[in-house]
Motif scaffolding. Structure first.
Motif, short mmCIF file in Angstrom:
data_model
loop_
_atom_site.label_atom_id
_atom_site.label_comp_id
_atom_site.label_asym_id
_atom_site.label_seq_id
_atom_site.Cartn_x
_atom_site.Cartn_y
_atom_site.Cartn_z
N LEU A 10 -13.15 -6.68 10.18
CA LEU A 10 -12.68 -5.65 11.11
C LEU A 10 -12.07 -4.47 10.35
N THR A 11 -11.36 -4.76 9.27
CA THR A 11 -10.76 -3.70 8.45
C THR A 11 -11.84 -2.84 7.81
N ILE A 12 -12.87 -3.48 7.30
CA ILE A 12 -13.98 -2.75 6.67
C ILE A 12 -14.68 -1.85 7.69
N ILE A 13 -14.93 -2.40 8.87
CA ILE A 13 -15.59 -1.62 9.93
C ILE A 13 -14.70 -0.46 10.37
N SER A 14 -13.41 -0.75 10.57
CA SER A 14 -12.45 0.27 10.99
C SER A 14 -12.36 1.40 9.97
N ASN A 15 -12.28 1.04 8.68
CA ASN A 15 -12.19 2.06 7.63
C ASN A 15 -13.45 2.91 7.56
N TYR A 16 -14.60 2.29 7.77
CA TYR A 16 -15.87 3.04 7.75
C TYR A 16 -15.88 4.07 8.88
N ILE A 17 -15.46 3.66 10.07
CA ILE A 17 -15.43 4.57 11.23
C ILE A 17 -14.44 5.71 10.98
N LEU A 18 -13.25 5.37 10.46
CA LEU A 18 -12.22 6.38 10.19
C LEU A 18 -12.68 7.39 9.15
N ARG A 20 -15.77 8.31 8.49
CA ARG A 20 -16.76 9.19 9.11
C ARG A 20 -16.09 10.20 10.04
N LEU A 21 -15.14 9.71 10.83
CA LEU A 21 -14.41 10.59 11.74
C LEU A 21 -13.64 11.66 10.98
N SER A 22 -12.97 11.25 9.90
CA SER A 22 -12.17 12.17 9.10
C SER A 22 -13.03 13.33 8.60
N ILE A 23 -14.20 13.00 8.08
CA ILE A 23 -15.10 14.03 7.55
C ILE A 23 -15.56 14.98 8.65
N LYS A 24 -15.99 14.43 9.77
CA LYS A 24 -16.51 15.24 10.87
C LYS A 24 -15.43 16.15 11.47
N MET A 77 -4.61 12.84 -2.15
CA MET A 77 -4.65 12.71 -0.69
C MET A 77 -5.78 13.52 -0.08
N ASP A 78 -6.18 14.61 -0.75
CA ASP A 78 -7.27 15.46 -0.26
C ASP A 78 -8.59 14.72 -0.20
N TYR A 79 -8.74 13.68 -1.02
CA TYR A 79 -10.03 13.01 -1.15
C TYR A 79 -10.10 11.67 -0.41
N LEU A 80 -9.00 11.31 0.25
CA LEU A 80 -8.97 10.04 0.97
C LEU A 80 -9.30 10.27 2.45
N ARG A 81 -9.84 9.24 3.09
CA ARG A 81 -10.35 9.41 4.45
C ARG A 81 -9.75 8.44 5.46
N THR A 82 -8.83 7.59 5.04
CA THR A 82 -8.18 6.68 5.98
C THR A 82 -6.68 6.91 5.98
N PRO A 83 -6.02 6.73 7.13
CA PRO A 83 -4.56 6.93 7.20
C PRO A 83 -3.79 6.09 6.19
N HIS A 84 -4.18 4.82 6.03
CA HIS A 84 -3.48 3.95 5.10
C HIS A 84 -3.63 4.45 3.66
N LEU A 135 -1.88 14.68 7.92
CA LEU A 135 -0.71 14.24 8.69
C LEU A 135 -1.08 14.01 10.16
N LYS A 136 -1.82 14.93 10.73
CA LYS A 136 -2.25 14.78 12.13
C LYS A 136 -3.14 13.54 12.29
N PHE A 137 -4.02 13.35 11.33
CA PHE A 137 -4.94 12.22 11.36
C PHE A 137 -4.19 10.90 11.27
N ILE A 138 -3.20 10.84 10.39
CA ILE A 138 -2.37 9.65 10.23
C ILE A 138 -1.63 9.32 11.52
N LYS A 139 -0.99 10.32 12.10
CA LYS A 139 -0.17 10.10 13.30
C LYS A 139 -1.03 9.69 14.50
N PHE A 140 -2.25 10.20 14.55
CA PHE A 140 -3.11 9.89 15.69
C PHE A 140 -3.70 8.49 15.61
N PHE A 141 -4.08 8.07 14.40
CA PHE A 141 -4.83 6.82 14.27
C PHE A 141 -4.01 5.62 13.80
N MET A 142 -2.79 5.83 13.35
CA MET A 142 -1.98 4.69 12.94
C MET A 142 -1.12 4.18 14.09
#
Length: 205
Positions: A10-18, A20-24, A77-84, A135-142
């Motif tokens: 579930l973590t792997i799937i969740s991170n993959y979705i996040l 993709r969403l982050s990039i888009k 941080m600029d190159y990471l795509r998940t809140p965690h 920051l917005k991405f972290i607050k929305f998805f965590m």
């Protein structure tokens, strides 16, 4: 064992979705005229002439080698795509800042107010390209429960630092307004020249 494997999946799937969403989402925001990250990056470029002394950071605390490592964590941080991932990288930077007080002043732990000027300084020096979005991405998805303790503390420190940098002016730095504006303008011109030279080298290559 089954639950453990299930949670990993579930973590792997969740991170993959996040990711993709982050990039888009970021690509969509980047096209906007009133892009907050572009504006914030420009502010950092204007202010990168500031020294640690200008922010009342004591010489006995400031360790350039450790501080350069803090800057690298903020840049990553600029190159990471998940809140965690984003918060983990920022947290490593905060730990290093705390280490400056522990090693340089022989303190067990630094106060939040002591850390903030160094966090502010590291963000200015890093000139991040998407920290406002992150920051917005972290607050929305965590989950709110995940933002308790050190994770939430680091998030607040980051938000406070960004807010301070946005409003930083000559009064906080105890200098003449014209001198402040001149230094900011010169710094921006220097940063633009560096960028132009870099682009020329890339084209030549």
């Amino acid at each position: 064992k089954y639950e453990e494997e299930k949670n990993k999946s579930l973590t792997i799937i969740s991170n993959y979705i996040l990711k993709r969403l982050s990039i888009k989402i970021f690509e969509a925001e980047e096209k906007e005229d009133n892009n907050n990250d572009k504006e914030f990056n420009k502010i950092c470029q204007k202010l990168c002439w500031i020294s640690h002394k200008d922010l009342d950071i004591p010489d006995e605390v400031f360790n350039k080698n450790l501080f350069n490592k803090v800057i690298e964590h903020v840049k990553r941080m600029d190159y990471l795509r998940t809140p965690h991932g984003m918060l983990y990288e920022f947290g490593l930077g905060v730990q290093l800042i705390n280490s400056m007080f522990i090693f340089m002043l022989n303190q067990k732990q630094a106060e939040a107010g002591d850390l903030l000027p160094l966090i502010i300084y590291s963000i200015i020096a890093a000139k991040p390209k998407k920290i406002v979005f992150n920051l917005k991405f972290i607050k929305f998805f965590m989950d709110q429960n995940e933002l308790l303790g050190n994770i939430g503390y680091n998030l607040i420190q980051c938000e406070s630092s960004i807010s301070y940098i946005k409003s930083l002016n000559e009064k906080q730095l105890k200098m003449d307004k014209q001198e402040f504006e001149d230094r900011c303008q010169l710094s921006l011109e220097q940063q633009n020249n560096v960028l132009k030279k870099s682009n020329i080298k890339i084209k030549q290559f």
